[in-house]
Motif scaffolding. Structure first.
Motif, PDB file in Angstrom:
ATOM      1  N   GLY A 124       0.806  -1.039   0.211  1.00 34.51           N
ATOM      2  CA  GLY A 124       0.042  -0.088  -0.041  1.00 34.51           C
ATOM      3  C   GLY A 124       0.842   1.341  -0.064  1.00 34.51           C
ATOM      4  O   GLY A 124       0.456   2.292  -0.747  1.00 34.51           O
ATOM      5  N   PHE A 125       1.861   1.174   0.829  1.00 32.09           N
ATOM      6  CA  PHE A 125       2.942   2.342   0.958  1.00 32.09           C
ATOM      7  C   PHE A 125       3.654   2.543  -0.521  1.00 32.09           C
ATOM      8  O   PHE A 125       3.717   3.634  -1.015  1.00 32.09           O
ATOM      9  N   TYR A 126       3.681   1.416  -1.340  1.00 34.18           N
ATOM     10  CA  TYR A 126       4.530   1.626  -2.523  1.00 34.18           C
ATOM     11  C   TYR A 126       3.464   2.305  -3.491  1.00 34.18           C
ATOM     12  O   TYR A 126       3.932   3.144  -4.377  1.00 34.18           O
ATOM     13  N   VAL A 127       2.228   1.911  -3.527  1.00 34.48           N
ATOM     14  CA  VAL A 127       0.994   2.499  -4.323  1.00 34.48           C
ATOM     15  C   VAL A 127       0.978   4.064  -4.090  1.00 34.48           C
ATOM     16  O   VAL A 127       1.241   4.700  -4.890  1.00 34.48           O
ATOM     17  N   TYR A 128       1.124   4.380  -2.683  1.00 37.79           N
ATOM     18  CA  TYR A 128       0.906   5.943  -2.544  1.00 37.79           C
ATOM     19  C   TYR A 128       2.210   6.615  -2.935  1.00 37.79           C
ATOM     20  O   TYR A 128       2.288   7.659  -3.758  1.00 37.79           O
ATOM     21  N   GLN A 129       3.337   6.038  -2.829  1.00 33.04           N
ATOM     22  CA  GLN A 129       4.630   6.754  -2.935  1.00 33.04           C
ATOM     23  C   GLN A 129       5.025   6.531  -4.503  1.00 33.04           C
ATOM     24  O   GLN A 129       5.695   7.567  -5.015  1.00 33.04           O
ATOM     25  N   GLN A 130       4.312   5.812  -5.270  1.00 31.57           N
ATOM     26  CA  GLN A 130       4.744   5.750  -6.633  1.00 31.57           C
ATOM     27  C   GLN A 130       3.803   7.179  -7.389  1.00 31.57           C
ATOM     28  O   GLN A 130       4.436   7.808  -8.228  1.00 31.57           O
ATOM     29  N   VAL A 131       2.567   7.562  -6.846  1.00 29.68           N
ATOM     30  CA  VAL A 131       2.034   8.899  -7.329  1.00 29.68           C
ATOM     31  C   VAL A 131       2.345  10.111  -6.646  1.00 29.68           C
ATOM     32  O   VAL A 131       2.041  11.028  -7.345  1.00 29.68           O
ATOM     33  N   TYR A 132       2.448   9.990  -5.191  1.00 27.49           N
ATOM     34  CA  TYR A 132       2.738  11.013  -4.464  1.00 27.49           C
ATOM     35  C   TYR A 132       3.611  12.113  -5.068  1.00 27.49           C
ATOM     36  O   TYR A 132       3.229  13.319  -5.173  1.00 27.49           O
ATOM     37  N   PRO A 133       4.706  11.937  -5.687  1.00 31.58           N
ATOM     38  CA  PRO A 133       5.779  12.863  -6.118  1.00 31.58           C
ATOM     39  C   PRO A 133       5.187  13.767  -7.214  1.00 31.58           C
ATOM     40  O   PRO A 133       5.516  14.786  -7.460  1.00 31.58           O
ATOM     41  N   VAL A 162      14.687   1.459  14.952  1.00 34.61           N
ATOM     42  CA  VAL A 162      13.841   2.510  14.372  1.00 34.61           C
ATOM     43  C   VAL A 162      12.978   1.982  13.272  1.00 34.61           C
ATOM     44  O   VAL A 162      11.591   2.379  13.269  1.00 34.61           O
ATOM     45  N   ASN A 163      13.514   1.264  12.622  1.00 31.95           N
ATOM     46  CA  ASN A 163      12.663   0.768  11.270  1.00 31.95           C
ATOM     47  C   ASN A 163      11.653  -0.158  12.000  1.00 31.95           C
ATOM     48  O   ASN A 163      10.325   0.145  11.670  1.00 31.95           O
ATOM     49  N   GLU A 164      11.920  -1.004  12.817  1.00 32.61           N
ATOM     50  CA  GLU A 164      10.728  -1.917  13.328  1.00 32.61           C
ATOM     51  C   GLU A 164       9.805  -1.150  14.296  1.00 32.61           C
ATOM     52  O   GLU A 164       8.539  -1.408  14.051  1.00 32.61           O
ATOM     53  N   MET A 165      10.268  -0.328  14.911  1.00 26.45           N
ATOM     54  CA  MET A 165       9.281   0.489  15.882  1.00 26.45           C
ATOM     55  C   MET A 165       8.388   1.466  14.934  1.00 26.45           C
ATOM     56  O   MET A 165       7.290   1.492  15.249  1.00 26.45           O
ATOM     57  N   LEU A 166       8.849   1.883  14.010  1.00 21.99           N
ATOM     58  CA  LEU A 166       7.831   2.764  13.158  1.00 21.99           C
ATOM     59  C   LEU A 166       6.983   1.983  12.173  1.00 21.99           C
ATOM     60  O   LEU A 166       5.901   2.014  11.816  1.00 21.99           O
ATOM     61  N   PHE A 167       7.932   1.101  11.457  1.00 22.95           N
ATOM     62  CA  PHE A 167       7.264   0.343  10.445  1.00 22.95           C
ATOM     63  C   PHE A 167       6.955  -1.249  10.509  1.00 22.95           C
ATOM     64  O   PHE A 167       6.929  -2.068   9.479  1.00 22.95           O
ATOM     65  N   THR A 168       6.861  -1.660  11.877  1.00 26.29           N
ATOM     66  CA  THR A 168       6.577  -3.081  12.218  1.00 26.29           C
ATOM     67  C   THR A 168       7.509  -4.118  11.834  1.00 26.29           C
ATOM     68  O   THR A 168       7.720  -5.042  12.292  1.00 26.29           O
ATOM     69  N   THR A 169       8.500  -3.735  10.753  1.00 29.16           N
ATOM     70  CA  THR A 169       9.585  -4.927  10.593  1.00 29.16           C
ATOM     71  C   THR A 169      10.636  -4.115  10.283  1.00 29.16           C
ATOM     72  O   THR A 169      10.969  -3.036  10.160  1.00 29.16           O
ATOM     73  N   ASP A 170      12.058  -4.982  10.559  1.00 24.91           N
ATOM     74  CA  ASP A 170      13.388  -4.231  10.328  1.00 24.91           C
ATOM     75  C   ASP A 170      13.843  -4.453   9.086  1.00 24.91           C
ATOM     76  O   ASP A 170      14.888  -4.530   8.717  1.00 24.91           O
ATOM     77  N   ALA A 171      13.044  -4.971   8.039  1.00 29.09           N
ATOM     78  CA  ALA A 171      13.481  -5.457   6.521  1.00 29.09           C
ATOM     79  C   ALA A 171      14.214  -4.401   5.888  1.00 29.09           C
ATOM     80  O   ALA A 171      14.011  -3.088   6.165  1.00 29.09           O
ATOM     81  N   LEU A 172      15.028  -4.426   5.157  1.00 27.57           N
ATOM     82  CA  LEU A 172      16.032  -3.698   4.366  1.00 27.57           C
ATOM     83  C   LEU A 172      16.710  -2.545   5.186  1.00 27.57           C
ATOM     84  O   LEU A 172      16.767  -1.683   4.589  1.00 27.57           O
ATOM     85  N   LYS A 198       9.894  -2.112  -3.124  1.00 26.02           N
ATOM     86  CA  LYS A 198       9.712  -0.753  -3.229  1.00 26.02           C
ATOM     87  C   LYS A 198       8.936   0.206  -2.129  1.00 26.02           C
ATOM     88  O   LYS A 198       9.683   1.100  -1.664  1.00 26.02           O
ATOM     89  N   GLY A 199       7.962  -0.485  -1.514  1.00 28.16           N
ATOM     90  CA  GLY A 199       7.411   0.066  -0.392  1.00 28.16           C
ATOM     91  C   GLY A 199       8.229   0.127   0.914  1.00 28.16           C
ATOM     92  O   GLY A 199       8.089   1.472   1.481  1.00 28.16           O
ATOM     93  N   ILE A 200       9.111  -0.815   1.124  1.00 29.78           N
ATOM     94  CA  ILE A 200       9.835  -0.643   2.115  1.00 29.78           C
ATOM     95  C   ILE A 200      11.259   0.085   2.033  1.00 29.78           C
ATOM     96  O   ILE A 200      11.517   1.126   2.687  1.00 29.78           O
ATOM     97  N   TYR A 201      11.613   0.217   0.743  1.00 29.07           N
ATOM     98  CA  TYR A 201      12.862   1.168   0.408  1.00 29.07           C
ATOM     99  C   TYR A 201      12.117   2.687   0.432  1.00 29.07           C
ATOM    100  O   TYR A 201      12.904   3.571   0.966  1.00 29.07           O
ATOM    101  N   ASP A 202      10.811   2.964   0.213  1.00 30.12           N
ATOM    102  CA  ASP A 202      10.242   4.175   0.583  1.00 30.12           C
ATOM    103  C   ASP A 202       9.998   4.612   1.823  1.00 30.12           C
ATOM    104  O   ASP A 202       9.782   5.736   2.189  1.00 30.12           O
ATOM    105  N   ARG A 203      10.176   3.607   2.886  1.00 37.22           N
ATOM    106  CA  ARG A 203      10.405   4.025   4.489  1.00 37.22           C
ATOM    107  C   ARG A 203      11.279   5.052   4.645  1.00 37.22           C
ATOM    108  O   ARG A 203      11.408   5.837   5.570  1.00 37.22           O
ATOM    109  N   GLY A 204      12.445   5.053   3.749  1.00 37.66           N
ATOM    110  CA  GLY A 204      13.662   5.886   4.061  1.00 37.66           C
ATOM    111  C   GLY A 204      13.089   7.515   3.899  1.00 37.66           C
ATOM    112  O   GLY A 204      13.867   8.622   4.305  1.00 37.66           O
ATOM    113  N   GLN A 205      11.959   7.771   3.092  1.00 38.59           N
ATOM    114  CA  GLN A 205      11.659   8.999   2.697  1.00 38.59           C
ATOM    115  C   GLN A 205      11.223   9.847   3.801  1.00 38.59           C
ATOM    116  O   GLN A 205      11.847  11.102   4.047  1.00 38.59           O
ATOM    117  N   PRO A 206      10.303   9.362   4.738  1.00 34.64           N
ATOM    118  CA  PRO A 206      10.030  10.180   6.019  1.00 34.64           C
ATOM    119  C   PRO A 206      10.850  10.428   7.036  1.00 34.64           C
ATOM    120  O   PRO A 206      11.037  11.303   7.528  1.00 34.64           O
TER     121      PRO A 206
END
Length: 536
Positions: free
Chosen positions: A44-53, A348-358, A279-287
């Motif tokens: 879902g985050f991937y979908v939003y971040q694709q169009v947001y820019p 921080v990754n797991e605290m904010l986004f539920t997993t420590d992936a990538l 791509k959605g996990i990668y986009d976690r970096g933006q915030p």
């Protein structure tokens, strides 16, 4: 160098109000993405971040580009003694030009949605682009209203509208997504709601500004004045792009990612769902980067008016001390934020986004904070001097480097390549800007002693955090690591890191006390520094 001596109290008051509003907007913009990602997941985050820019591009260009450009043109006319009738004529030309521009952009996004989504290799994104296209129709009225208020030094309506826009937007995104997900599990429908929130936010801003206009309006004489349209159009376009180019840079990088990451992952043989999630996990970096840049943003908004003011003065040292302070403080906070995030990333990754992936990819991603801190402040300083051509070339070149980097590096290293490409483009741009400004001012921005002290503070922070991790690991040994544990780790480690870094910075006097006073919220740091270094 006290700010009282500038004889510009009301101007600084207005600038401070806009600074605070801009910081609240940036904080909200970074923070709402966390609960949104938690609601919709990585796909879902991937979908939003694709169009947001696509959508944010026009929001930034309107609010921090055209609005400021209009206010500058009208303020210059006021200084030249132009009549209100002439100013209205110029405003009318700009409004008509923006109206044409917004209709063109609306048509490109609305009717070109299928083509754009096909280029992103995800045709289900087309309806989201069509919803977002309505943002472009808000451009003319918002830019002209904000520009007029700023030109008349009425900063309150602009500041309140910016915060109100963002609050409405965030509320619609989060509440709308919660309601929507109770009826459907479609991440594309949730994404559509999030994009719709941005449109509603812009409309809310327009309504608030129109209420201010109605309250302050006076009868105007209807006299027509002929003005040459082309010089005005040319001026407002150049100003608006140059003023908002540092903000648009990050969005252009995100646009490059939208067109390259997902298609590259699919071409490498990855399944669609997996590529979306990645791509959605990668986009976690933006915030995370946005939060790290909050201090640099506040510096550029707070110190730059002083630079512009001092640049006009022929007596004294001019703006150089402020340029040096801007460089040193942006580097200081940029390194603190990026290194701080690097050492606590998995937690921080797991605290904010539920997993420590990538987490390894996000560690590379957040290293962008250092060059971006310099790019944001230096492009703003160069605006104060109306030196815009070369910085614009640097920024366009960095977008080209990002695009070429993505094409080659994603194929070689996977999604890590996208983070590396961003860093290469941004570090080269930051270095180019430093060299350009140094050459132009013919002065060094910091001493060798400053760099050594900053290095010591960074090492002290890393050692303190790593020591705290070892201690915490021993305390929770044998227990299962949960999200609650990640929250405790993150909060404790961020506290340890921040306290250690700022204490060493204060003890070594990396910045002088009088310099802290010129930095937003720096008074407490100055007091702490004086207390630490008091004669015993």
């Amino acid at each position: 160098m006290s700010s009282q001596s500038f004889g510009m109290k009301s101007y600084m008051k207005g600038a401070l109000l806009l600074t605070v509003a801009a910081l609240i907007v940036k904080m909200l913009s970074a923070i709402y993405r966390v609960p949104y990602q938690n609601l919709v997941g990585d796909q879902g985050f991937y979908v939003y971040q694709q169009v947001y820019p696509f959508i944010a591009f026009f929001v930034v260009w309107t609010s921090s580009g055209f609005a400021v450009a209009i206010s500058k043109i009208l303020a210059d006319m006021e200084a030249q003694g132009s009549s209100p009738v002439e100013k209205r004529a110029v405003t009318r030309v700009i409004f008509n030009y923006l109206l044409v521009l917004s209709i063109v952009f609306f048509c490109l996004l609305f009717f070109g949605a299928n083509s754009l989504s096909a280029l992103m290799q995800d045709t289900q994104l087309a309806p989201l682009l069509q919803v977002g296209s309505f943002v472009t129709l808000c451009m003319p009225i918002l830019a002209v209203l904000k520009g007029n208020f700023q030109a008349n030094s009425m900063m309150k309506p602009v500041a309140y509208a910016q915060v109100f826009e963002q609050m409405v937007r965030v509320a619609v995104i989060l509440i709308g997504t919660v309601i929507l997900l109770s009826f459907t599990q479609s991440v594309y429908e949730a994404g559509k709601m999030a994009i719709f929130g941005t449109v509603i936010g812009e409309v809310a801003g327009i309504i608030l500004l129109l209420l201010y206009v109605k309250r302050n309006s006076t009868p105007k004489e209807h006299v027509k004045v002929n003005v040459k349209a082309w010089p005005i159009i040319k001026e407002v376009t150049i100003y608006s792009i140059s003023i908002s180019m540092s903000g648009l840079l990050l969005l252009c990088f995100q646009l490059v990612d939208s067109f390259t990451i997902y298609p590259s992952l699919i071409e490498s043989g990855m399944e669609k769902e997996q590529a979306m999630a990645l791509k959605g996990i990668y986009d976690r970096g933006q915030p995370l980067v946005q939060l790290g840049l909050v201090i640099a943003s506040s510096l550029s908004l707070a110190i730059v008016p002083l630079v512009a003011f001092k640049a006009k003065k022929t007596s004294g040292r001019g703006a150089l001390p402020f340029i040096q302070l801007t460089y040193r403080s942006s580097l200081l906070f940029g390194i603190a934020a990026s290194l701080g995030l690097v050492v606590v990333m998995p937690y921080v990754n797991e605290m904010l986004f539920t997993t420590d992936a990538l987490s390894n990819v996000l560690i590379i991603y957040v290293m962008q904070i250092i060059p971006l801190s310099i790019i944001l402040t230096f492009t703003a300083i160069l605006q104060g001097y109306s030196k815009l051509k070369l910085p614009a070339i640097f920024l366009v070149t960095s977008i080209a480097i990002k695009y070429v980097g993505n094409a080659f590096l994603i194929a070689q290293f996977g999604i890590v390549g996208a983070a590396l490409a961003s860093n290469i483009g941004l570090y080269l741009t930051a270095v180019a800007l430093i060299i350009y400004l140094r050459k132009w001012t013919k002065a060094a921005f910091a001493t060798g002693q400053f760099y050594w002290r900053l290095l010591l503070a960074s090492i002290a922070m890393i050692v303190a955090v790593e020591g705290a991790i070892l201690l915490l690991n021993q305390l929770v040994e044998g227990a299962s690591f949960s999200r609650i544990t990640a929250v405790l780790y993150s909060l404790l480690l961020v506290g340890v890191g921040a306290f250690t870094f700022m204490t060493v910075v204060a003890k070594l006097r990396v910045l002088a006390e009088k310099e802290w006073f010129l930095i937003p919220l720096g008074r407490r740091m100055a007091a702490y520094q004086l207390w630490l270094n008091r004669k015993k």
